[in-house]
Design an enzyme around this catalytic site. Structure first.
Site, mmCIF file in Angstrom:
data_model
loop_
_atom_site.group_PDB
_atom_site.id
_atom_site.type_symbol
_atom_site.label_atom_id
_atom_site.label_comp_id
_atom_site.label_asym_id
_atom_site.label_seq_id
_atom_site.Cartn_x
_atom_site.Cartn_y
_atom_site.Cartn_z
ATOM 1 N N ASP A 3 42.241 26.543 48.799
ATOM 2 C CA ASP A 3 41.153 27.358 49.355
ATOM 3 C C ASP A 3 40.997 27.215 50.870
ATOM 4 O OD1 ASP A 3 40.677 28.148 46.791
ATOM 5 O OD2 ASP A 3 39.143 26.629 46.438
ATOM 6 N N HIS B 119 34.336 26.927 39.140
ATOM 7 C CA HIS B 119 34.872 27.104 40.496
ATOM 8 C C HIS B 119 35.773 28.350 40.548
ATOM 9 C CE1 HIS B 119 37.170 25.257 44.097
ATOM 10 N NE2 HIS B 119 37.926 26.255 43.720
ATOM 11 N N GLU B 120 36.695 28.468 39.598
ATOM 12 C CA GLU B 120 37.589 29.635 39.553
ATOM 13 C C GLU B 120 36.807 30.915 39.299
ATOM 14 O OE1 GLU B 120 40.665 29.864 40.491
ATOM 15 O OE2 GLU B 120 40.621 27.709 40.850
ATOM 16 N N HIS C 286 35.372 32.273 42.486
ATOM 17 C CA HIS C 286 36.373 33.052 43.242
ATOM 18 C C HIS C 286 36.507 34.447 42.635
ATOM 19 C CE1 HIS C 286 38.014 29.864 45.686
ATOM 20 N NE2 HIS C 286 38.452 29.156 44.679
HETATM 21 ZN ZN ZN Z 1 39.454 27.288 44.588
#
Ligand code: ZN
Length: 379
Positions: A183, A80-81, A84
């Site tokens: 987020d 997930h990171e 980004h």
């Molecule tokens: Zn996030």
């Protein structure tokens, strides 16, 4: 980030583990392991697949499965990171590192002011990745449930994939709550920033974030959910910090030290008695002066320096006895005001002499900068 160690690099981005992460894995393994019957029932209900408990229920297996689920979950958080970070990098933002900490991951980016056009895709990439991982786990849970013919093995796999499917989809939903700096809050800020100046948008998003933090905190206290309380705490602190950082950087982005410094620098000579300095402070209301000796800046004297002396000695002392000498921190008039503020914060000082070609041309104080901030904020 302090207290973290680098474990490797991916796409050239250093990946770090924070010390709290090492504590949280055993904790998660224990929580997941001790609730195993409850979660197996739940997963059976949601997926409508019977789960064989022969292996799952024996000895230490629940805790081993707990550790596997916890580690895989954190791997999903890491992906997930990474999502980004990769979107950010594709838009020219430098990524310093990704750190895994107690409640998830943090990507550290080289960025003073966010660009709403970049922030929107960057913020949404993480939750969408979690959703994707959730869907993949969901499909895998079903596939192994039907394909593997050994019920105890199928049971373990359905349990693990089913658990990860649910956790990733929760992660997707939770991250999309508009609780800045999470987020969803960043998406909200990007949306607001198209309609108003960036610092206003950030302030509104951060106030909403703080509201969510308070609600999470209250729910955490009533449900004894330690993790929710920690998340609430981080959101509250993070929202406040980021809002004031953006406000300062946004309002002062094009302002140089030369534009706001006081040009009439009142300086003192090294031989001036302290009583004279104190009198000067009373009449000018300045609490610090550069010390000039034959045209050269040789030190700074502030009220704090005078405070260090006692009343009796003070009578006999001169500026040169108590002034701060080396190294004298100075700044150029062409430097940005945010840079001046950064130096003041780092060195814990309230004023910096402004020097050009070796000559003192002005002085900039924290009060000056805060006044400029207030003035800029009314436009
Ligand atoms: Zn996030």
């Amino acid at each position: 980030m302090n207290g973290s160690l680098e474990i490797g690099r991916i796409f050239g981005i250093p990946v770090r583990l924070h010390i709290t992460f090492l504590l949280v894995i055993p904790l998660f393994a224990w929580i997941i392991g001790s609730q195993i019957n409850l979660t197996v029932d739940f997963i059976e209900g949601i997926f409508a697949i019977p789960i064989d408990r022969t292996i799952i229920d024996s000895g230490f297996v629940p805790y081993i499965l707990g550790a596997i689920v916890a580690l895989t979950l954190f791997f999903c958080v890491f992906v997930h990171e990474l999502a980004h970070s990769l979107i950010a990098r594709a838009n020219g933002i430098q990524i310093n590192s990704i750190t895994l900490i107690i409640f998830g991951g943090v990507a550290s980016m080289e960025e003073t002011l966010p660009d709403p056009k970049v922030e929107l895709p960057m913020a949404i990439a993480g939750p969408l990745t979690s959703l994707g991982l959730g869907i993949i786990s969901w499909i895998l849970a079903y596939s192994v449930g039907f394909l593997i013919q050994t019920p105890p093995v199928a049971g373990v796999l359905v349990y693990c994939f089913g658990y990860l499917a649910i956790l990733n989809i929760l992660l997707f939903a939770f991250n999309l709550l508009p609780a800045f700096p999470m987020d969803g809050g960043r998406v909200l800020r990007a949306w607001l920033a198209k309609r108003m100046p960036l610092h206003r948008a950030t302030r509104i998003a951060s106030d909403i974030g703080k509201g969510f933090a308070i609600i999470f905190g209250i729910i955490g206290i009533f449900t004894f959910s330690f993790i929710l309380i920690i998340i609430a705490f981080f959101i509250y602190i993070g929202a406040g910090q980021e809002s004031s950082m953006v406000t300062t950087n946004f309002l002062l982005q094009d302002v140089t030290v030369g534009e706001i410094m006081s040009r009439e620098v009142m300086s003192v000579e090294p031989a001036l008695p302290l009583t004279g300095v104190i009198r000067l402070m009373y009449t000018t209301k300045h609490l610090g002066f550069p010390v000039i000796d034959r045209g050269d800046l040789i030190g700074i004297i502030t009220l704090a320096d005078i405070h260090k002396t006692n009343d009796i000695d003070r009578e006999a002392m001169q500026v040169r006895d108590v002034m701060s000498r080396q190294p004298i921190i100075t700044i150029s008039p062409s430097a940005s005001v945010t840079e001046a503020l950064r130096i003041m914060t780092m060195q814990n000082i309230g004023r910096i002499p402004v020097v050009e070609d070796g000559r003192i041309v002005g002085i900039v104080t924290r009060t000056d900068i805060l006044t400029v901030l207030e003035l800029k904020d009314i436009n």
